[in-house]
Design a protein around this motif. Structure first.
Motif, mmCIF file in Angstrom:
data_model
loop_
_atom_site.group_PDB
_atom_site.id
_atom_site.type_symbol
_atom_site.label_atom_id
_atom_site.label_comp_id
_atom_site.label_asym_id
_atom_site.label_seq_id
_atom_site.Cartn_x
_atom_site.Cartn_y
_atom_site.Cartn_z
ATOM 1 N N GLU A 2 0.807 -1.245 0.022
ATOM 2 C CA GLU A 2 -0.063 -0.015 0.135
ATOM 3 C C GLU A 2 1.002 1.163 0.082
ATOM 4 O OE1 GLU A 2 -3.419 0.206 2.286
ATOM 5 O OE2 GLU A 2 -3.566 -2.001 2.452
ATOM 6 N N ARG A 3 2.051 1.226 0.482
ATOM 7 C CA ARG A 3 2.877 2.431 0.523
ATOM 8 C C ARG A 3 3.302 2.733 -0.991
ATOM 9 N NH1 ARG A 3 8.911 1.263 1.015
ATOM 10 N NH2 ARG A 3 9.867 3.185 0.475
ATOM 11 N N PHE A 4 3.683 1.646 -1.707
ATOM 12 C CA PHE A 4 3.755 2.077 -3.228
ATOM 13 C C PHE A 4 2.420 2.683 -3.821
ATOM 14 C CE2 PHE A 4 7.165 -0.832 -2.333
ATOM 15 C CZ PHE A 4 8.173 0.032 -2.899
ATOM 16 N N LEU A 5 1.142 2.184 -3.666
ATOM 17 C CA LEU A 5 0.095 2.677 -4.181
ATOM 18 C C LEU A 5 -0.077 4.034 -3.775
ATOM 19 C CD1 LEU A 5 -2.086 -0.537 -3.666
ATOM 20 C CD2 LEU A 5 -1.016 0.301 -5.673
ATOM 21 N N ARG A 6 0.084 4.549 -2.568
ATOM 22 C CA ARG A 6 -0.080 5.764 -1.812
ATOM 23 C C ARG A 6 0.871 6.760 -2.527
ATOM 24 N NH1 ARG A 6 0.916 4.936 3.152
ATOM 25 N NH2 ARG A 6 0.075 2.716 3.525
ATOM 26 N N TYR A 7 2.124 6.243 -2.729
ATOM 27 C CA TYR A 7 3.344 6.974 -3.382
ATOM 28 C C TYR A 7 2.722 7.286 -4.731
ATOM 29 C CZ TYR A 7 7.754 7.585 -6.103
ATOM 30 O OH TYR A 7 8.515 8.141 -7.022
ATOM 31 N N SER A 8 2.351 6.287 -5.595
ATOM 32 C CA SER A 8 1.800 6.837 -6.943
ATOM 33 C C SER A 8 0.776 7.603 -6.878
ATOM 34 C CB SER A 8 1.404 5.596 -7.672
ATOM 35 O OG SER A 8 0.796 5.519 -9.134
ATOM 36 N N LEU A 9 -0.362 7.441 -6.051
ATOM 37 C CA LEU A 9 -1.344 8.408 -5.738
ATOM 38 C C LEU A 9 -1.023 9.685 -5.457
ATOM 39 C CD1 LEU A 9 -4.602 8.654 -5.967
ATOM 40 C CD2 LEU A 9 -4.216 7.845 -3.500
ATOM 41 N N VAL A 30 1.966 1.143 -14.052
ATOM 42 C CA VAL A 30 0.537 1.697 -13.760
ATOM 43 C C VAL A 30 0.544 2.996 -12.909
ATOM 44 C CG1 VAL A 30 -0.581 -0.478 -13.575
ATOM 45 C CG2 VAL A 30 0.053 0.468 -11.546
ATOM 46 N N THR A 31 -0.278 3.799 -12.805
ATOM 47 C CA THR A 31 -0.441 5.020 -12.351
ATOM 48 C C THR A 31 -1.909 5.106 -11.456
ATOM 49 O OG1 THR A 31 0.690 6.442 -13.752
ATOM 50 C CG2 THR A 31 -0.476 7.644 -12.166
ATOM 51 N N VAL A 32 -1.700 5.277 -10.122
ATOM 52 C CA VAL A 32 -2.854 5.078 -9.241
ATOM 53 C C VAL A 32 -3.803 6.141 -9.581
ATOM 54 C CG1 VAL A 32 -3.488 4.623 -6.875
ATOM 55 C CG2 VAL A 32 -1.776 3.212 -7.714
ATOM 56 N N LEU A 42 -6.576 2.129 -11.643
ATOM 57 C CA LEU A 42 -5.487 2.310 -12.261
ATOM 58 C C LEU A 42 -5.455 3.028 -13.642
ATOM 59 C CD1 LEU A 42 -4.114 -1.129 -11.299
ATOM 60 C CD2 LEU A 42 -3.716 0.871 -10.123
ATOM 61 N N ARG A 43 -4.428 3.380 -13.994
ATOM 62 C CA ARG A 43 -4.309 3.864 -15.494
ATOM 63 C C ARG A 43 -3.282 3.129 -16.112
ATOM 64 N NH1 ARG A 43 -2.509 9.410 -15.862
ATOM 65 N NH2 ARG A 43 -4.478 9.825 -15.338
ATOM 66 N N ALA A 64 8.663 2.102 -10.496
ATOM 67 C CA ALA A 64 9.026 1.893 -12.037
ATOM 68 C C ALA A 64 10.447 1.920 -12.242
ATOM 69 C CB ALA A 64 8.364 2.931 -12.742
ATOM 70 N N ARG A 65 10.836 1.394 -13.394
ATOM 71 C CA ARG A 65 12.091 1.414 -13.868
ATOM 72 C C ARG A 65 12.780 2.750 -13.868
ATOM 73 N NH1 ARG A 65 14.570 -1.395 -19.436
ATOM 74 N NH2 ARG A 65 16.779 -0.798 -18.970
#
Length: 71
Positions: A2-9, A30-32, A42-43, A64-65
């Motif tokens: 969830e840390r990565f999902l929140r980071y993306s968001l 993906v982008t949240v 997700l996009r 992401a890379r």
């Protein structure tokens, strides 16, 4: 995860996610767009419409890379 999902968001940055799509396990950048109520929007790409999947359909996330989570 969830840390990565929140980071993306919060940062509007792409992350790499391993998730179940149409019965197949795939790895996609993906982008949240939204994270609420056990679901994630997700996009996958600029040309496709955003998708909403249950949180448990996402198995793993990472930067992401080329991204190391630094500003």
């Amino acid at each position: 995860m969830e840390r990565f999902l929140r980071y993306s968001l919060e940062k509007e940055r792409r992350i790499r996610a391993v998730l179940m799509l149409e019965g197949k396990l795939v790895q996609k950048p993906v982008t949240v767009l939204a994270l609420e109520g056990g679901q994630v929007t997700l996009r996958l790409s600029a040309k496709r419409a955003p998708i909403t999947v249950p949180l448990d359909a996402i198995y793993s996330c990472d930067y992401a890379r080329g991204d190391h989570g630094e500003e």
